[in-house]
Design an enzyme around this catalytic site. Structure first.
Site, mmCIF file in Angstrom:
data_model
loop_
_atom_site.group_PDB
_atom_site.id
_atom_site.type_symbol
_atom_site.label_atom_id
_atom_site.label_comp_id
_atom_site.label_asym_id
_atom_site.label_seq_id
_atom_site.Cartn_x
_atom_site.Cartn_y
_atom_site.Cartn_z
ATOM 1 N N PHE A 2 36.501 58.585 40.917
ATOM 2 C CA PHE A 2 37.809 58.440 40.296
ATOM 3 C C PHE A 2 38.390 59.830 40.029
ATOM 4 O O PHE A 2 37.744 60.841 40.307
ATOM 5 C CB PHE A 2 37.681 57.651 38.987
ATOM 6 C CG PHE A 2 36.981 56.331 39.151
ATOM 7 C CD1 PHE A 2 37.689 55.196 39.498
ATOM 8 C CD2 PHE A 2 35.606 56.221 38.978
ATOM 9 C CE1 PHE A 2 37.044 53.974 39.673
ATOM 10 C CE2 PHE A 2 34.951 55.014 39.146
ATOM 11 C CZ PHE A 2 35.671 53.887 39.497
ATOM 12 N N SER A 40 35.187 48.700 42.591
ATOM 13 C CA SER A 40 34.859 49.442 41.378
ATOM 14 C C SER A 40 36.143 49.768 40.630
ATOM 15 O O SER A 40 37.101 50.271 41.218
ATOM 16 C CB SER A 40 34.130 50.740 41.722
ATOM 17 O OG SER A 40 32.873 50.470 42.307
ATOM 18 N N CYS A 47 32.479 52.886 35.082
ATOM 19 C CA CYS A 47 32.615 52.261 36.396
ATOM 20 C C CYS A 47 31.956 50.886 36.367
ATOM 21 O O CYS A 47 30.744 50.768 36.183
ATOM 22 C CB CYS A 47 31.962 53.136 37.465
ATOM 23 S SG CYS A 47 32.042 52.429 39.128
ATOM 24 N N THR A 49 31.897 46.785 38.249
ATOM 25 C CA THR A 49 32.127 46.089 39.511
ATOM 26 C C THR A 49 32.815 44.752 39.282
ATOM 27 O O THR A 49 32.370 43.954 38.445
ATOM 28 C CB THR A 49 30.782 45.853 40.233
ATOM 29 O OG1 THR A 49 30.152 47.115 40.467
ATOM 30 C CG2 THR A 49 30.989 45.136 41.553
ATOM 31 N N ALA A 67 25.742 45.844 31.962
ATOM 32 C CA ALA A 67 24.288 45.739 31.815
ATOM 33 C C ALA A 67 23.829 46.417 30.520
ATOM 34 O O ALA A 67 24.602 47.084 29.826
ATOM 35 C CB ALA A 67 23.602 46.362 33.026
ATOM 36 N N HIS A 105 30.286 57.405 35.527
ATOM 37 C CA HIS A 105 28.951 57.315 34.919
ATOM 38 C C HIS A 105 28.998 58.048 33.577
ATOM 39 O O HIS A 105 28.812 59.260 33.511
ATOM 40 C CB HIS A 105 27.894 57.929 35.833
ATOM 41 C CG HIS A 105 27.859 57.293 37.181
ATOM 42 N ND1 HIS A 105 27.367 57.927 38.303
ATOM 43 C CD2 HIS A 105 28.284 56.068 37.612
ATOM 44 C CE1 HIS A 105 27.475 57.126 39.343
ATOM 45 N NE2 HIS A 105 28.022 55.998 38.956
ATOM 46 N N THR A 150 42.089 68.558 29.809
ATOM 47 C CA THR A 150 41.686 69.961 29.776
ATOM 48 C C THR A 150 41.240 70.320 28.372
ATOM 49 O O THR A 150 41.928 70.007 27.396
ATOM 50 C CB THR A 150 42.863 70.869 30.195
ATOM 51 O OG1 THR A 150 43.273 70.517 31.514
ATOM 52 C CG2 THR A 150 42.451 72.339 30.161
#
Length: 200
Positions: A2, A40, A47, A49, A67, A105, A150
């Site tokens: 991404f 995704s 991220c 699914t 999960a 992640h 930033t």
């Protein structure tokens, strides 16, 4: 992959436990026909699914499973009906890289320490987990709830970011206040640079 450029704000409309998983239904304005099963989507930086998708009235609703690891290290475990989240679809080859490389992640959770509003902008100070602070550098990049930002200043494990009016308007960051928790993903290049340095 991404870019940290949010393209929609979604709303969690149901949360259901499924053993060690949690099934979330998220309403958004994406076109249902272009939202494929298995796609995704970064949901406030996480991220996830797509496992089901349908039109419900004027909105598209997609479903994702979170999960145990996701529930443990991100803010997803605290999401409930009505929670607003930032959404970004996966990067396509040839797309403009407007932010920075974001994997989806999440590394952990950062806490808002303070908020200062001025001139339609907002300065936020955060506390990062100590093991992540070495990856955060002044003028470097960081993703907070999936938004590429930033870094303004860094003081030990504290850092600040300045939010412009556009970011406040099109992401959930405009509603953030002191003590709120946000998903944080440190810059991928900073992580690899640190690993190479350690290897030497």
């Amino acid at each position: 992959m991404f870019t940290g450029i949010v393209t929609d704000m979604g709303e969690v409309i149901s949360v259901a436990p499924r053993g060690e998983l949690r099934r979330l239904r998220i309403a958004c304005s994406y076109d249902a026909d272009s939202t494929a099963l298995g796609a995704s989507i970064a949901c406030s930086g996480v991220c996830l699914t797509v496992v089901a998708v349908a039109r419900e009235g004027a909105r598209t609703v997609f479903e994702v499973d979170a999960a145990a690891e996701t529930l443990a290290v991100t803010t997803v475990g605290a999401w409930a009906c009505g929670t607003r989240i930032n959404l970004e679809r996966a990067l396509k080859i040839g797309d403009e890289l407007g932010g920075h490389i974001v994997t989806g992640h999440v590394d952990g959770v950062a806490k808002v320490l303070s908020r200062e509003d001025f001139d339609d902008m907002c300065l936020l100070w955060f506390e990062a987990p100590r093991d992540l602070s070495r990856f955060i550098a002044k003028k470097g990049s960081v993703a907070l709830d999936g938004v590429s930002l930033t870094v303004n200043e860094v003081e030990e494990n504290r850092f600040s970011v300045l939010l412009i009016p556009h970011t406040l308007a099109v992401t959930t960051l405009g509603a953030r206040r002191a003590a709120d928790a946000l998903n944080i993903e440190v810059d991928l290049m900073a992580r690899y640079a640190a690993r190479l340095s350690e290897a030497r």
